[in-house]
Design a protein around this motif. Structure first.
Motif, PDB file in Angstrom:
ATOM      1  N   VAL A   1      30.884  62.273  -4.256  1.00 17.14           N
ATOM      2  CA  VAL A   1      30.085  61.236  -4.219  1.00 17.14           C
ATOM      3  C   VAL A   1      28.664  61.482  -4.639  1.00 17.14           C
ATOM      4  CG1 VAL A   1      28.509  59.982  -2.366  1.00 17.14           C
ATOM      5  CG2 VAL A   1      30.825  60.116  -2.105  1.00 17.14           C
TER       6      VAL A   1
ATOM      7  N   ALA B   1      26.211  57.968  -4.444  1.00 18.35           N
ATOM      8  CA  ALA B   1      25.258  57.922  -3.184  1.00 18.35           C
ATOM      9  C   ALA B   1      24.077  57.703  -3.308  1.00 18.35           C
ATOM     10  CB  ALA B   1      25.112  59.791  -3.019  1.00 18.35           C
TER      11      ALA B   1
ATOM     12  N   PHE C   1      24.391  54.039  -1.991  1.00 16.66           N
ATOM     13  CA  PHE C   1      24.391  54.230  -0.405  1.00 16.66           C
ATOM     14  C   PHE C   1      23.105  54.408  -0.081  1.00 16.66           C
ATOM     15  CE2 PHE C   1      25.582  56.658   3.411  1.00 16.66           C
ATOM     16  CZ  PHE C   1      26.646  55.633   3.856  1.00 16.66           C
TER      17      PHE C   1
ATOM     18  N   GLN D   1      20.238  51.753   2.367  1.00 20.56           N
ATOM     19  CA  GLN D   1      19.819  52.447   3.545  1.00 20.56           C
ATOM     20  C   GLN D   1      18.409  52.126   3.607  1.00 20.56           C
ATOM     21  OE1 GLN D   1      20.829  56.465   4.617  1.00 20.56           O
ATOM     22  NE2 GLN D   1      23.063  56.110   4.626  1.00 20.56           N
TER      23      GLN D   1
ATOM     24  N   GLU E   1      26.873  50.009   6.013  1.00 14.99           N
ATOM     25  CA  GLU E   1      26.528  51.454   5.946  1.00 14.99           C
ATOM     26  C   GLU E   1      27.030  52.328   7.368  1.00 14.99           C
ATOM     27  OE1 GLU E   1      24.685  53.225   3.880  1.00 14.99           O
ATOM     28  OE2 GLU E   1      24.524  51.627   2.482  1.00 14.99           O
TER      29      GLU E   1
ATOM     30  N   ASN F   1      30.877  52.985   7.128  1.00 11.92           N
ATOM     31  CA  ASN F   1      31.176  54.025   6.304  1.00 11.92           C
ATOM     32  C   ASN F   1      30.720  55.543   7.162  1.00 11.92           C
ATOM     33  OD1 ASN F   1      32.536  53.095   3.877  1.00 11.92           O
ATOM     34  ND2 ASN F   1      30.404  51.960   3.640  1.00 11.92           N
TER      35      ASN F   1
END
Length: 130
Positions: A45, A51, A54, A58, A81, A84
């Protein structure tokens, strides 16, 4: 219930903002996972820069919750999120699932305050408009 929801919104927003920023700035040291499969997952990732997406979601979701604007959008983004995060912890690191469960409880408390915003999304056959 409204006060609980507001507190939950701020806590969840703070949680996702801080940990999302940590993904970019690395100000909270985290030891490598004990599970070799989880370590491979994090390596893949990170190396692929997946990432970054991701962590960006967030930060965005956390800031929206903290601001109080577009809260249903923030809840929708953060639901993915949380899914996951829970999937990772259930399959590769169950010993550290507690913060993910806390985040899920906070998410539900905020969702309950804004559930009317999701009426059409949760309807089996929503009415067509226009």
């Amino acid at each position: 219930m409204k006060i609980v929801s507001v507190i939950a919104r701020y806590l969840l927003g703070l949680m996702f903002t801080v940990f999302g920023l940590n993904g970019f700035l690395h100000f909270i040291h985290q030891p490598p996972p004990a599970n070799p499969l989880a370590l491979q997952f994090f390596t893949a990732v990170s190396a692929s820069h997946f990432a970054a997406f991701f962590f960006a979601i967030q930060v965005l979701g956390g800031l929206l919750l903290l601001s109080g604007f577009f809260v249903p959008l923030a809840l929708t983004l953060l639901a993915a999120e949380l899914y996951n995060i829970l999937a990772f912890h259930l399959t590769m690191a169950p010993e550290s699932i507690a913060p993910a469960l806390v985040a899920c409880v906070l998410w539900v408390l905020v969702f309950l305050q804004y559930r009317n915003s999701f009426n059409d999304v949760l309807a089996a056959r929503p009415a067509a408009r226009g």
